[in-house]
Design a protein around this motif. Structure first.
Motif, PDB file in Angstrom:
ATOM      1  N   LEU A   1      40.998  55.578  35.149  1.00 31.28           N
ATOM      2  CA  LEU A   1      41.353  55.222  33.774  1.00 31.28           C
ATOM      3  C   LEU A   1      40.308  54.285  33.175  1.00 31.28           C
ATOM      4  N   TYR A   2      39.936  53.260  33.912  1.00 30.24           N
ATOM      5  CA  TYR A   2      38.995  52.284  33.371  1.00 30.24           C
ATOM      6  C   TYR A   2      37.611  52.889  33.182  1.00 30.24           C
ATOM      7  N   HIS A   3      37.148  53.691  34.134  1.00 28.85           N
ATOM      8  CA  HIS A   3      35.842  54.346  33.968  1.00 28.85           C
ATOM      9  C   HIS A   3      35.864  55.305  32.780  1.00 28.85           C
ATOM     10  N   ARG A   4      36.932  56.046  32.636  1.00 27.61           N
ATOM     11  CA  ARG A   4      37.076  56.980  31.518  1.00 27.61           C
ATOM     12  C   ARG A   4      37.040  56.256  30.170  1.00 27.61           C
ATOM     13  N   ASN A   5      37.444  54.994  30.172  1.00 29.51           N
ATOM     14  CA  ASN A   5      37.469  54.206  28.943  1.00 29.51           C
ATOM     15  C   ASN A   5      36.258  53.288  28.792  1.00 29.51           C
ATOM     16  N   GLY A   6      35.200  53.582  29.532  1.00 28.26           N
ATOM     17  CA  GLY A   6      33.929  52.909  29.320  1.00 28.26           C
ATOM     18  C   GLY A   6      33.657  51.671  30.149  1.00 28.26           C
ATOM     19  N   TYR A   7      34.517  51.356  31.094  1.00 32.76           N
ATOM     20  CA  TYR A   7      34.314  50.176  31.932  1.00 32.76           C
ATOM     21  C   TYR A   7      33.375  50.502  33.087  1.00 32.76           C
ATOM     22  N   ALA A   8      32.524  49.538  33.419  1.00 33.66           N
ATOM     23  CA  ALA A   8      31.594  49.681  34.534  1.00 33.66           C
ATOM     24  C   ALA A   8      31.855  48.577  35.552  1.00 33.66           C
ATOM     25  N   ARG A   9      31.682  48.905  36.810  1.00 32.52           N
ATOM     26  CA  ARG A   9      31.876  47.941  37.892  1.00 32.52           C
ATOM     27  C   ARG A   9      30.801  46.861  37.801  1.00 32.52           C
ATOM     28  N   ILE A  10      31.246  45.601  37.874  1.00 30.47           N
ATOM     29  CA  ILE A  10      30.285  44.493  37.846  1.00 30.47           C
ATOM     30  C   ILE A  10      30.310  43.686  39.142  1.00 30.47           C
ATOM     31  N   GLY A  11      31.285  43.976  39.998  1.00 38.78           N
ATOM     32  CA  GLY A  11      31.347  43.247  41.256  1.00 38.78           C
ATOM     33  C   GLY A  11      32.619  43.537  42.011  1.00 38.78           C
ATOM     34  N   VAL A  12      32.654  43.058  43.252  1.00 33.51           N
ATOM     35  CA  VAL A  12      33.825  43.220  44.114  1.00 33.51           C
ATOM     36  C   VAL A  12      34.087  41.876  44.789  1.00 33.51           C
ATOM     37  N   GLU A  13      35.333  41.459  44.779  1.00 30.71           N
ATOM     38  CA  GLU A  13      35.723  40.207  45.430  1.00 30.71           C
ATOM     39  C   GLU A  13      36.684  40.524  46.561  1.00 30.71           C
ATOM     40  N   GLU A  14      36.345  40.088  47.764  1.00 28.90           N
ATOM     41  CA  GLU A  14      37.234  40.312  48.901  1.00 28.90           C
ATOM     42  C   GLU A  14      38.312  39.233  48.902  1.00 28.90           C
ATOM     43  N   VAL A  15      39.562  39.656  48.752  1.00 28.39           N
ATOM     44  CA  VAL A  15      40.690  38.737  48.735  1.00 28.39           C
ATOM     45  C   VAL A  15      41.161  38.480  50.165  1.00 28.39           C
ATOM     46  N   ASN A  16      41.288  39.562  50.937  1.00 26.94           N
ATOM     47  CA  ASN A  16      41.620  39.476  52.357  1.00 26.94           C
ATOM     48  C   ASN A  16      41.160  40.779  53.003  1.00 26.94           C
ATOM     49  N   ARG A  17      41.440  40.956  54.272  1.00 27.82           N
ATOM     50  CA  ARG A  17      40.905  42.152  54.952  1.00 27.82           C
ATOM     51  C   ARG A  17      41.500  43.453  54.435  1.00 27.82           C
ATOM     52  N   ARG A  18      42.631  43.393  53.730  1.00 34.26           N
ATOM     53  CA  ARG A  18      43.254  44.605  53.184  1.00 34.26           C
ATOM     54  C   ARG A  18      42.919  44.863  51.722  1.00 34.26           C
ATOM     55  N   LEU A  19      42.474  43.819  51.007  1.00 38.74           N
ATOM     56  CA  LEU A  19      42.313  43.946  49.555  1.00 38.74           C
ATOM     57  C   LEU A  19      40.972  43.428  49.068  1.00 38.74           C
ATOM     58  N   ARG A  20      40.305  44.296  48.309  1.00 39.01           N
ATOM     59  CA  ARG A  20      39.116  43.910  47.557  1.00 39.01           C
ATOM     60  C   ARG A  20      39.398  44.206  46.089  1.00 39.01           C
ATOM     61  N   LEU A  21      39.108  43.235  45.230  1.00 40.45           N
ATOM     62  CA  LEU A  21      39.295  43.429  43.805  1.00 40.45           C
ATOM     63  C   LEU A  21      38.000  43.924  43.187  1.00 40.45           C
ATOM     64  N   VAL A  22      38.091  45.039  42.472  1.00 44.55           N
ATOM     65  CA  VAL A  22      36.942  45.606  41.770  1.00 44.55           C
ATOM     66  C   VAL A  22      36.966  45.054  40.351  1.00 44.55           C
ATOM     67  N   MET A  23      35.901  44.342  39.974  1.00 42.66           N
ATOM     68  CA  MET A  23      35.776  43.771  38.635  1.00 42.66           C
ATOM     69  C   MET A  23      35.033  44.776  37.760  1.00 42.66           C
ATOM     70  N   LEU A  24      35.575  45.004  36.568  1.00 43.47           N
ATOM     71  CA  LEU A  24      34.970  45.949  35.633  1.00 43.47           C
ATOM     72  C   LEU A  24      34.831  45.284  34.269  1.00 43.47           C
ATOM     73  N   GLU A  25      33.858  45.767  33.498  1.00 39.56           N
ATOM     74  CA  GLU A  25      33.597  45.147  32.209  1.00 39.56           C
ATOM     75  C   GLU A  25      32.996  46.168  31.255  1.00 39.56           C
TER      76      GLU A  25
END
Length: 165
Positions: free
Chosen positions: A131-155
């Motif tokens: 959804l976000y890529h389709r609406n023009g967002y691009a990945r700007i980074g990834v933050e590891e929260v814990n071993r199960r979760l990484r947050l993908v930052m888009l802008e």
């Protein structure tokens, strides 16, 4: 005869419906990451009411029922943080998420002078990422929260919106 979905500013009276819908919508995310302590599932009604008073909160309604919502704030640098984009499971895959995203972007640009939009989602949340890529967002980074979760930052940059007459 079917009803159409309308998008408008949330009011204090919407708080309980938004919180219940948020709880329903984030169950899948919690299951996906094996973590039911995520903030959207632990947020209180008082905290949500504070957000209603401080940020920009939109709801999608089907008649009197809230079937979607999204929130945003803009910092002093003009960067809009968009979050908690939710759509009732029975209303998903019909374009409502994209409509809510476009509506919050427009509102934040026109009313709060946003120059960029920023959001995040979990790395396994493929539907959200599409959804976000389709609406023009691009990945700007990834933050590891814990071993199960990484947050993908888009802008994406804000684009000028024509004002409605």
């Amino acid at each position: 005869m079917g009803m159409s979905v309308t998008i408008s500013a949330a009011t204090e009276h919407d708080a309980e419906q938004i919180l219940k819908l948020q709880y329903l919508c984030y169950q899948r995310e919690a299951e996906l990451y094996g973590d039911y302590s995520i903030e959207p599932l632990t947020q209180t009604l008082a905290d949500l009411r504070t957000e209603l008073g401080e940020g920009c909160v939109l709801v999608a309604r089907l008649g009197p029922e809230v079937v979607g919502s999204v929130r945003g704030t803009v910092d002093e640098d003009g960067v809009a943080a968009i979050g908690k984009l939710i759509v009732h499971p029975r209303m998903q895959r019909h374009g409502l998420g994209g409509r809510l995203l476009a509506a919050i972007e427009e509102r934040l640009a026109q009313e709060r002078a946003a120059t960029r939009y920023r959001l995040f989602t979990g790395h396994r949340s493929d539907g959200n990422l599409r959804l976000y890529h389709r609406n023009g967002y691009a990945r700007i980074g990834v933050e590891e929260v814990n071993r199960r979760l990484r947050l993908v930052m888009l802008e994406k940059p804000a684009t000028p919106f024509a004002t409605s007459a």
